[in-house]
Write an enzyme that holds these catalytic residues in place. Structure first.
Site, PDB file in Angstrom:
ATOM      1  N   GLY A 117       0.782  -1.235   0.000  1.00 17.89           N
ATOM      2  CA  GLY A 117       0.000   0.000   0.000  1.00 17.89           C
ATOM      3  C   GLY A 117       0.810   1.278   0.000  1.00 17.89           C
ATOM      4  O   GLY A 117       0.329   2.326   0.442  1.00 17.89           O
ATOM      5  N   ILE A 126      -7.842  -8.797 -12.011  1.00 15.05           N
ATOM      6  CA  ILE A 126      -8.285  -8.144 -13.255  1.00 15.05           C
ATOM      7  C   ILE A 126      -9.771  -7.821 -13.117  1.00 15.05           C
ATOM      8  O   ILE A 126     -10.573  -8.700 -12.795  1.00 15.05           O
ATOM      9  CB  ILE A 126      -8.049  -9.084 -14.473  1.00 15.05           C
ATOM     10  CG1 ILE A 126      -6.580  -9.515 -14.569  1.00 15.05           C
ATOM     11  CG2 ILE A 126      -8.525  -8.430 -15.771  1.00 15.05           C
ATOM     12  CD1 ILE A 126      -5.590  -8.433 -14.936  1.00 15.05           C
ATOM     13  N   LEU A 127     -10.118  -6.568 -13.390  1.00 13.74           N
ATOM     14  CA  LEU A 127     -11.525  -6.162 -13.298  1.00 13.74           C
ATOM     15  C   LEU A 127     -12.217  -6.439 -14.624  1.00 13.74           C
ATOM     16  O   LEU A 127     -11.599  -6.359 -15.687  1.00 13.74           O
ATOM     17  CB  LEU A 127     -11.619  -4.680 -12.944  1.00 13.74           C
ATOM     18  CG  LEU A 127     -11.018  -4.296 -11.591  1.00 13.74           C
ATOM     19  CD1 LEU A 127     -11.120  -2.802 -11.355  1.00 13.74           C
ATOM     20  CD2 LEU A 127     -11.691  -5.062 -10.448  1.00 13.74           C
ATOM     21  N   ASN A 130      -5.212   3.088 -13.125  1.00 16.51           N
ATOM     22  CA  ASN A 130      -4.240   2.133 -12.582  1.00 16.51           C
ATOM     23  C   ASN A 130      -2.852   2.755 -12.687  1.00 16.51           C
ATOM     24  O   ASN A 130      -2.604   3.579 -13.570  1.00 16.51           O
ATOM     25  CB  ASN A 130      -4.295   0.839 -13.420  1.00 16.51           C
ATOM     26  CG  ASN A 130      -3.283  -0.197 -12.950  1.00 16.51           C
ATOM     27  OD1 ASN A 130      -3.150  -0.473 -11.757  1.00 16.51           O
ATOM     28  ND2 ASN A 130      -2.540  -0.769 -13.888  1.00 16.51           N
ATOM     29  N   HIS A 181       1.113   1.605 -13.298  1.00 17.77           N
ATOM     30  CA  HIS A 181       1.943   0.471 -13.710  1.00 17.77           C
ATOM     31  C   HIS A 181       3.413   0.913 -13.676  1.00 17.77           C
ATOM     32  O   HIS A 181       3.740   2.005 -14.138  1.00 17.77           O
ATOM     33  CB  HIS A 181       1.550   0.012 -15.122  1.00 17.77           C
ATOM     34  CG  HIS A 181       2.346  -1.166 -15.580  1.00 17.77           C
ATOM     35  ND1 HIS A 181       2.078  -2.445 -15.142  1.00 17.77           N
ATOM     36  CD2 HIS A 181       3.433  -1.255 -16.387  1.00 17.77           C
ATOM     37  CE1 HIS A 181       2.960  -3.274 -15.672  1.00 17.77           C
ATOM     38  NE2 HIS A 181       3.794  -2.582 -16.428  1.00 17.77           N
TER      39      HIS A 181
HETATM   40  C1  GRF Z   1       3.851  -0.603  -7.720  1.00 19.58           C
HETATM   41  O1  GRF Z   1       4.949  -1.069  -8.400  1.00 19.58           O
HETATM   42  C2  GRF Z   1       2.702  -0.420  -8.668  1.00 19.58           C
HETATM   43  O2  GRF Z   1       3.072   0.125  -9.864  1.00 19.58           O
HETATM   44  C3  GRF Z   1       2.234  -1.813  -8.769  1.00 19.58           C
HETATM   45  O3  GRF Z   1       2.267  -2.270  -7.410  1.00 19.58           O
HETATM   46  C4  GRF Z   1       3.313  -1.588  -6.742  1.00 19.58           C
HETATM   47  C5  GRF Z   1       2.800  -0.817  -5.562  1.00 19.58           C
HETATM   48  O4  GRF Z   1       2.660  -1.568  -4.489  1.00 19.58           O
HETATM   49  N1  GRF Z   1       1.047  -1.906  -9.525  1.00 19.58           N
HETATM   50  P1  GRF Z   1       2.181  -0.930  -3.124  1.00 19.58           P
HETATM   51  O5  GRF Z   1       1.410   0.327  -3.381  1.00 19.58           O
HETATM   52  O6  GRF Z   1       3.395  -0.628  -2.298  1.00 19.58           O
HETATM   53  O7  GRF Z   1       1.332  -2.032  -2.517  1.00 19.58           O
END
Ligand code: GRF
Length: 203
Positions: free
Chosen positions: A12, A89-90, A104, A106
């Site tokens: 998170g 996946i939604l 999202n 990425h």
């Molecule tokens: C990041 O690399 C994000 O781009 C990917 O999950 C990671 C984030 O994890 N989709 P978190 O927010 O620390 O749980």
């Protein structure tokens, strides 16, 4: 007040970047719910520490019905759904009802190193293996594909010669923590215009 829900699966830190932006007055919105597809993840603790409502739909149990559960919970309640490290996946009605209202983040410069199975450290391993000189992160709208929706913003970092995947991941993550609140702010302020798959920022 602009209302959002944040979907998580892990530690998170991206969620935290939104919480911090709200707390310091940079971002004017309220997080109505944090939803995880896994119980016991640290992201839920971060939300609970801020008295945000949390929900967990274990993806092994809910499987394909997770999108329906999320729709039931959020329809009519939030303006935007933010996927912050969310791994399920939604699909279905949720995508239709929240068209251009799900984003999202990425950890690569889409369309490189994205799509099915590209998450976590693997994204950075592939970037290093390929030999790219720059990588970064992308905030995009969510559509029926995997990482195929229109791009809202990207941030770039250099890939250094001695980088391990973990080094690159850490460098990209720092930029994610700027990009995600920035994108939410643009949307909350109505500054995003979208035509076909081209997003422009209205000044
Ligand atoms: C990041 O690399 C994000 O781009 C990917 O999950 C990671 C984030 O994890 N989709 P978190 O927010 O620390 O749980």
């Amino acid at each position: 007040m602009y209302k959002i829900a944040v979907l998580v699966s892990g530690s998170g830190s991206d969620l935290q970047s939104i919480i911090d932006a709200i707390d310091c007055g940079d971002l004017n919105c309220s997080i109505e719910a944090v939803i995880s597809d896994k119980e016991g993840v640290y992201a839920l603790e971060r939300a609970q520490a801020k008295n945000i409502k949390t929900y967990a739909f274990n993806r092994k149990e809910y499987k394909d019905t997770i999108s329906e559960e999320i729709l039931k919970l959020l329809e009519g309640k939030v303006d935007l759904i933010v996927l912050a490290g969310f791994l399920s996946i939604l699909k279905g009605e949720l995508l239709k009802k929240f068209k251009h209202r799900i984003i999202n983040i990425h950890p690569s410069l889409i369309p490189a190193f994205c799509g099915a199975g590209m998450y976590g450290l693997k994204v950075h391993e592939k970037a290093i293996e390929y030999g790219v000189k720059f990588s970064g992160c992308t905030v995009h709208f969510v559509d029926e594909g995997t990482d195929t929706g229109a791009i809202i913003l990207q941030k770039v970092v250099p890939v250094l010669e001695k980088d391990t995947a973990k080094d690159l991941q850490a460098r990209v993550l720092k930029e994610e923590h700027k990009a995600l609140p920035e994108a939410v702010k643009l949307l909350a302020e109505g500054k995003i215009k979208i035509e076909d798959r081209k997003v422009t920022i209205v000044k």
